[in-house]
Enzyme design. Structure first.
Site, short mmCIF file in Angstrom:
data_model
loop_
_atom_site.label_atom_id
_atom_site.label_comp_id
_atom_site.label_asym_id
_atom_site.label_seq_id
_atom_site.Cartn_x
_atom_site.Cartn_y
_atom_site.Cartn_z
N HIS A 34 32.38 76.87 53.93
CA HIS A 34 32.31 75.40 54.01
C HIS A 34 33.26 74.87 55.09
O HIS A 34 32.95 73.89 55.76
CB HIS A 34 32.70 74.78 52.66
CG HIS A 34 31.74 75.04 51.55
ND1 HIS A 34 32.03 75.90 50.53
CD2 HIS A 34 30.49 74.56 51.30
CE1 HIS A 34 31.00 75.94 49.69
NE2 HIS A 34 30.06 75.14 50.14
N SER A 72 29.65 80.28 46.98
CA SER A 72 30.36 79.86 45.77
C SER A 72 29.99 80.76 44.60
O SER A 72 30.74 80.89 43.64
CB SER A 72 30.00 78.42 45.42
OG SER A 72 30.22 77.61 46.54
#
Ligand code: PAF
Length: 285
Positions: A37, A191
């Site tokens: 990210h 994630s």
């Protein structure tokens, strides 16, 4: 870094920047942030710097409408404090953290769906997933009004669908593709990785090895069928890997290829225990 917890507060924040003539890039996320990210944030900054500067707004919203399994939604990792610290450290200017109630109001009836691309590949495995994704991305674009927005190449089908949606609906948002970020052993950052057991985490490196082999074969002119067979064989050599799909498609529009005479993308979906991992690699003959 400004923290905006409602649609109105993020609109006010962006309106202030706009009044000062600043450009805005959106980095949309579902939180549980990692270095992948942060690469989206870095690319957003590069895009702005190349145009004289501007502001980055990240969104953190675990979007319920893109989960086909309630259990998956409940287990999705959430760690707001760490997420905010990372975004602050990487130079984000604002974060939009809406509630589900603020985003999905009672009586809403409209969804956005890219009909063809959303129903193939992972769209078959996760019915409704891409419709939920394009609906929330449209809402975020409408609420924030960014000039550009980053999307990771790791979710290659998502990136292709968003590009198609923006073109089809004349959305004035430039899509910035961001290459996949990998751990030192080759596993694509996600994630979901934090839900893998240590054994599955070690086994999951097989995805990158399979993609390496597939890429070499594309570059050496092998046929799609031979490449799929070889990639599957590598994945199956790892006993913990439950192979869900191995696809080789046209990199531009995800159509099937019978011969490789233009860039292609290999798309893998492999389950380890309860965790479904996806990975991809583009290759040119
Ligand atoms: O890629 C994601 O994290 C999500 O699908 C997105 C784009 C933030 C929409 O919820």
């Amino acid at each position: 870094m400004q923290i905006c917890r409602s649609r109105q507060s993020v609109r006010d924040c962006v309106a202030g920047w706009r009044a000062a003539g600043e450009k805005v890039v959106l980095v949309a996320t579902m939180g549980a942030l990692h270095d992948g990210h942060m690469q989206l944030v870095a690319k957003a900054r590069d895009w702005l710097d190349a145009r004289g500067g501007g502001r980055i707004v990240a969104s953190i919203f675990v979007n319920p409408t893109q989960f086909d399994q309630q259990a998956d939604l409940e287990k999705y990792p959430r760690d707001e404090e760490t997420d905010l610290a990372m975004l602050r450290q990487h130079g984000c200017d604002a974060v939009f953290l809406p509630s589900v109630e603020d985003i999905y109001r009672p009586g809403a009836q409209t969804v956005v769906e890219v009909a063809g691309l959303s129903r193939m590949l992972m769209g078959r495995v996760r019915p409704g997933h891409f419709r939920g994704m394009t609906t929330i991305v449209t809402k975020l674009f409408n609420i924030i009004g960014p000039d550009a927005s980053t999307f990771g190449e790791k979710d290659y089908q998502q990136l292709t669908i968003v590009r198609q949606m923006v073109a089809d609906l004349d959305m004035p948002v430039e899509i910035i593709p961001v290459p996949t970020v990998r751990e030192p052993d080759g596993l694509a950052m996600s994630s979901r990785n934090r839900r893998l057991t240590p054994q599955d985490r070690a086994a999951a490196t097989v995805l990158n090895r399979a993609l390496d082999r597939g890429q070499q074969m594309v570059e050496h002119g092998a046929s799609p069928a031979a490449i799929r067979r070889a990639v599957r064989a590598i994945l199956r050599s790892e006993p913990r890997a439950q192979v869900r799909s191995v696809d080789l498609r046209d990199a531009a529009d995800l159509s099937r290829v019978s011969r490789i005479d233009r860039p292609v993308v290999m798309l893998l979906a492999v389950r380890f225990g309860e965790v479904l991992l996806i990975d991809q690699r583009t290759a040119t003959p």
